[in-house]
Design a protein around this motif. Structure first.
Motif, mmCIF file in Angstrom:
data_model
loop_
_atom_site.group_PDB
_atom_site.id
_atom_site.type_symbol
_atom_site.label_atom_id
_atom_site.label_comp_id
_atom_site.label_asym_id
_atom_site.label_seq_id
_atom_site.Cartn_x
_atom_site.Cartn_y
_atom_site.Cartn_z
ATOM 1 N N ASP A 238 0.852 -1.188 0.000
ATOM 2 C CA ASP A 238 0.000 0.000 0.000
ATOM 3 C C ASP A 238 0.896 1.250 0.000
ATOM 4 O OD1 ASP A 238 -1.707 2.078 0.580
ATOM 5 O OD2 ASP A 238 -2.648 1.113 2.306
ATOM 6 N N LEU A 239 0.653 2.174 -0.915
ATOM 7 C CA LEU A 239 1.485 3.382 -0.993
ATOM 8 C C LEU A 239 1.421 4.204 0.293
ATOM 9 C CD1 LEU A 239 0.942 4.698 -4.641
ATOM 10 C CD2 LEU A 239 2.780 3.286 -3.743
ATOM 11 N N ASP A 240 0.331 4.032 1.055
ATOM 12 C CA ASP A 240 0.224 4.773 2.317
ATOM 13 C C ASP A 240 0.727 3.943 3.497
ATOM 14 O OD1 ASP A 240 -0.862 7.169 1.225
ATOM 15 O OD2 ASP A 240 -2.751 6.089 0.912
ATOM 16 N N GLY A 241 1.348 2.808 3.172
ATOM 17 C CA GLY A 241 1.893 1.953 4.228
ATOM 18 C C GLY A 241 3.399 1.851 4.104
ATOM 19 N N GLN A 242 3.926 0.732 4.616
ATOM 20 C CA GLN A 242 5.370 0.533 4.623
ATOM 21 C C GLN A 242 5.799 -0.630 3.744
ATOM 22 O OE1 GLN A 242 4.893 0.950 8.530
ATOM 23 N NE2 GLN A 242 5.850 2.961 8.555
ATOM 24 N N ALA A 243 7.030 -0.568 3.295
ATOM 25 C CA ALA A 243 7.597 -1.690 2.543
ATOM 26 C C ALA A 243 8.024 -2.767 3.518
ATOM 27 C CB ALA A 243 8.810 -1.203 1.744
ATOM 28 N N GLY A 244 8.073 -4.006 3.031
ATOM 29 C CA GLY A 244 8.681 -5.059 3.828
ATOM 30 C C GLY A 244 10.189 -4.868 3.752
ATOM 31 N N ALA A 245 10.916 -5.603 4.585
ATOM 32 C CA ALA A 245 12.385 -5.478 4.560
ATOM 33 C C ALA A 245 12.892 -5.791 3.158
ATOM 34 C CB ALA A 245 12.994 -6.423 5.574
ATOM 35 N N ILE A 246 13.719 -4.914 2.622
ATOM 36 C CA ILE A 246 14.281 -5.202 1.298
ATOM 37 C C ILE A 246 15.467 -6.129 1.502
ATOM 38 C CG2 ILE A 246 13.407 -3.111 0.191
ATOM 39 C CD1 ILE A 246 16.134 -1.827 0.554
ATOM 40 N N VAL A 247 15.515 -7.185 0.691
ATOM 41 C CA VAL A 247 16.599 -8.154 0.827
ATOM 42 C C VAL A 247 17.265 -8.317 -0.524
ATOM 43 C CG1 VAL A 247 15.616 -9.407 2.779
ATOM 44 C CG2 VAL A 247 14.954 -10.038 0.460
ATOM 45 N N CYS A 248 18.483 -8.909 -0.498
ATOM 46 C CA CYS A 248 19.249 -8.887 -1.740
ATOM 47 C C CYS A 248 18.866 -9.992 -2.714
ATOM 48 C CB CYS A 248 20.736 -8.926 -1.441
ATOM 49 S SG CYS A 248 21.241 -10.409 -0.607
ATOM 50 N N GLY A 249 18.343 -11.106 -2.228
ATOM 51 C CA GLY A 249 18.176 -12.224 -3.165
ATOM 52 C C GLY A 249 16.739 -12.606 -3.417
ATOM 53 N N GLY A 250 16.563 -13.580 -4.294
ATOM 54 C CA GLY A 250 15.269 -14.220 -4.489
ATOM 55 C C GLY A 250 14.132 -13.263 -4.741
ATOM 56 N N MET A 251 13.141 -13.282 -3.868
ATOM 57 C CA MET A 251 11.909 -12.530 -4.079
ATOM 58 C C MET A 251 12.019 -11.085 -3.580
ATOM 59 S SD MET A 251 9.578 -14.382 -5.596
ATOM 60 C CE MET A 251 7.993 -13.662 -5.203
ATOM 61 N N GLY A 252 13.222 -10.617 -3.301
ATOM 62 C CA GLY A 252 13.382 -9.274 -2.740
ATOM 63 C C GLY A 252 12.523 -8.207 -3.382
ATOM 64 N N ARG A 253 12.606 -8.098 -4.712
ATOM 65 C CA ARG A 253 11.861 -7.034 -5.392
ATOM 66 C C ARG A 253 10.374 -7.352 -5.464
ATOM 67 N NH1 ARG A 253 16.291 -7.141 -9.956
ATOM 68 N NH2 ARG A 253 17.203 -8.591 -8.476
ATOM 69 N N GLU A 254 10.057 -8.635 -5.685
ATOM 70 C CA GLU A 254 8.647 -9.018 -5.857
ATOM 71 C C GLU A 254 7.855 -8.938 -4.557
ATOM 72 O OE1 GLU A 254 11.184 -10.561 -7.223
ATOM 73 O OE2 GLU A 254 10.796 -10.372 -9.375
ATOM 74 N N ARG A 255 8.543 -8.893 -3.428
ATOM 75 C CA ARG A 255 7.834 -8.753 -2.145
ATOM 76 C C ARG A 255 7.473 -7.298 -1.888
ATOM 77 N NH1 ARG A 255 6.104 -13.140 0.519
ATOM 78 N NH2 ARG A 255 6.544 -12.253 2.549
ATOM 79 N N LYS A 310 20.955 -5.571 -5.017
ATOM 80 C CA LYS A 310 21.690 -6.427 -4.068
ATOM 81 C C LYS A 310 22.371 -5.565 -3.003
ATOM 82 C CE LYS A 310 25.434 -9.770 -3.773
ATOM 83 N NZ LYS A 310 26.614 -10.333 -4.423
ATOM 84 N N GLN A 311 22.987 -4.466 -3.459
ATOM 85 C CA GLN A 311 23.732 -3.621 -2.535
ATOM 86 C C GLN A 311 22.837 -2.955 -1.491
ATOM 87 O OE1 GLN A 311 26.056 -1.079 -5.146
ATOM 88 N NE2 GLN A 311 27.323 -2.801 -5.825
ATOM 89 N N PHE A 312 21.681 -2.460 -1.921
ATOM 90 C CA PHE A 312 20.788 -1.815 -0.949
ATOM 91 C C PHE A 312 20.096 -2.841 -0.047
ATOM 92 C CE2 PHE A 312 21.211 1.721 -4.007
ATOM 93 C CZ PHE A 312 21.752 2.639 -3.108
ATOM 94 N N GLY A 313 19.808 -4.022 -0.611
ATOM 95 C CA GLY A 313 19.240 -5.097 0.210
ATOM 96 C C GLY A 313 20.201 -5.525 1.307
ATOM 97 N N ASN A 314 21.492 -5.462 0.995
ATOM 98 C CA ASN A 314 22.536 -5.853 1.950
ATOM 99 C C ASN A 314 22.931 -4.724 2.884
ATOM 100 O OD1 ASN A 314 23.243 -8.507 1.629
ATOM 101 N ND2 ASN A 314 24.574 -8.133 -0.110
ATOM 102 N N SER A 315 22.524 -3.503 2.569
ATOM 103 C CA SER A 315 23.034 -2.350 3.307
ATOM 104 C C SER A 315 22.258 -2.112 4.607
ATOM 105 C CB SER A 315 23.013 -1.109 2.406
ATOM 106 O OG SER A 315 23.785 -0.094 3.018
ATOM 107 N N VAL A 316 22.451 -0.944 5.168
ATOM 108 C CA VAL A 316 21.841 -0.605 6.462
ATOM 109 C C VAL A 316 20.953 0.626 6.294
ATOM 110 C CG1 VAL A 316 23.771 -1.531 7.790
ATOM 111 C CG2 VAL A 316 23.824 0.863 7.041
ATOM 112 N N THR A 317 20.119 0.865 7.292
ATOM 113 C CA THR A 317 19.257 2.050 7.262
ATOM 114 C C THR A 317 19.988 3.202 7.954
ATOM 115 O OG1 THR A 317 17.355 0.568 7.399
ATOM 116 C CG2 THR A 317 16.945 2.907 7.792
ATOM 117 N N ILE A 318 20.376 4.187 7.154
ATOM 118 C CA ILE A 318 21.257 5.245 7.654
ATOM 119 C C ILE A 318 20.677 6.033 8.843
ATOM 120 C CG2 ILE A 318 22.442 7.388 6.989
ATOM 121 C CD1 ILE A 318 22.845 6.052 4.228
#
Length: 333
Positions: A238-255, A310-318
């Motif tokens: 939902d655009l008015d909600g939050q994203a799930g944790a972004i991860v580097c592999g597999g279904m990262g983008r599709e989630r 991959k890099q952002f999925g692996n990174s940290v929340t600044i």
């Protein structure tokens, strides 16, 4: 004028932990050494940091005496399974006996030699219960054995001004001669950001919009898992909600798919099967993923999307790192 603190950036990725500390310490932090073995992460790092030294590769091959002196160790080490080697004497064993062969050991080895004021680590939330909590005990014990007082806590990125539900464990260790009794982890105060706030301006390239054929595949995949009682599969946020944790592999983008009805081209720019879906379903862009992690728009993204995801999925929340670093700075000052 405050002291200038020197830091080293181990398992540096694309420099997210460093950015958070630089925001907190401003002019009073100087990074003197960086280690990262992934060549694509090195490319992104070099683009964004103007250092007068080469990025070192494999940390296991670096002699601790070759690293310049430093006050703060930053380490987003990978969580490997700990081999409880040695005589199985439990945690009374010295650290070399209980966690041989793990990359975490390199952090301990380097910090034992240099004796910095602070060690900061970030890891997946699963570390808390990994091997029934024994892995974390080993980490805490190892730092205590080389002369540090250890604090740790799980924090969620969505409480710190980014619309991403991402829980991570943060470990802060102060050298025993530093009075750190008043240290506390920050509590997030900005919980209102939503996905809509981090979208790039339209029009978004049609390459991010999924093909109708691919959508059918995703739907079938989700149904298959659903019938087996699994919750796997794509997810539209939902655009008015939050994203799930972004991860580097597999279904990262599709989630983390979204529906974006703003104007965009329906002409594919890449080779796809079928045509662009009529429901306006798309992946988030690498820049949107960067914003989900709190990276500034001035941060340069110049390599292929696959590597950037991959890099952002692996990174940290600044913003989370910055908030913790501010509390560390108060103790040091």
């Amino acid at each position: 004028m405050s002291d200038i603190f020197k830091s080293i950036d181990l398992f540096a990725g694309i420099g997210g932990i460093r950015l958070g500390f630089e925001r907190a310490f401003q002019q009073n932090l100087r990074t003197v050494f960086t280690s990262e073995w992934d060549e694509y992460a090195q490319k992104t790092y070099r683009l964004n940091f103007n250092d007068n030294y080469e990025i070192a590769g494999d940390i296991t091959e670096i002699n601790e005496s070759d690293i310049p002196d430093f006050d703060i160790c930053l380490a987003g080490f990978p969580c490997q399974a700990f081999s409880l080697a040695g005589k199985r004497m439990g945690f009374e064993d010295d650290y070399k006996g209980i966690c041989r062969g793990t990359l975490f050991l390199d952090v301990v080895r380097i910090c034992e030699f240099h004796n910095p004021k602070v060690i900061f680590c970030e890891n997946v939330k699963g570390l808390l219960n990994h091997d029934r909590g024994r892995t974390l005990k080993v980490i805490v014990k190892s730092f205590e054995q080389i002369g540090y007082k250890v604090f740790y806590q799980v924090l969620n990125s969505k409480d710190f001004g980014v619309p991403q539900n991402r829980e991570r464990i943060y470990i802060v260790a102060f050298r025993n001669d530093i009075d750190c009794e008043t240290f506390q982890f920050p509590t997030g105060t900005n919980k209102t950001t939503c996905i809509r706030d981090i979208l790039e301006d339209a029009p978004i390239s049609s390459k991010y919009y999924l093909s109708d054929t691919y959508m059918k595949t995703l739907i079938a995949h989700k149904e298959r898992h659903k019938s087996k009682g699994h919750g796997f599969g794509y997810e539209i946020r939902d655009l008015d909600g939050q994203a799930g944790a972004i991860v580097c592999g597999g279904m990262g983008r599709e989630r983390n798919l979204i529906i974006d009805h703003r104007e965009h081209s329906m002409v594919p720019v890449t080779h796809i099967k079928g045509e662009i879906n009529k429901d306006d379903i798309r992946k988030m862009t690498p820049r949107e993923w960067a914003r989900l992690q709190g990276f500034p728009d001035s941060y340069k993204l110049e390599i292929a999307d696959t590597h950037l995801y991959k890099q952002f999925g692996n990174s940290v929340t600044i913003p989370v790192i910055e908030a913790i670093a501010n509390n560390i700075k108060e103790i040091l000052q």
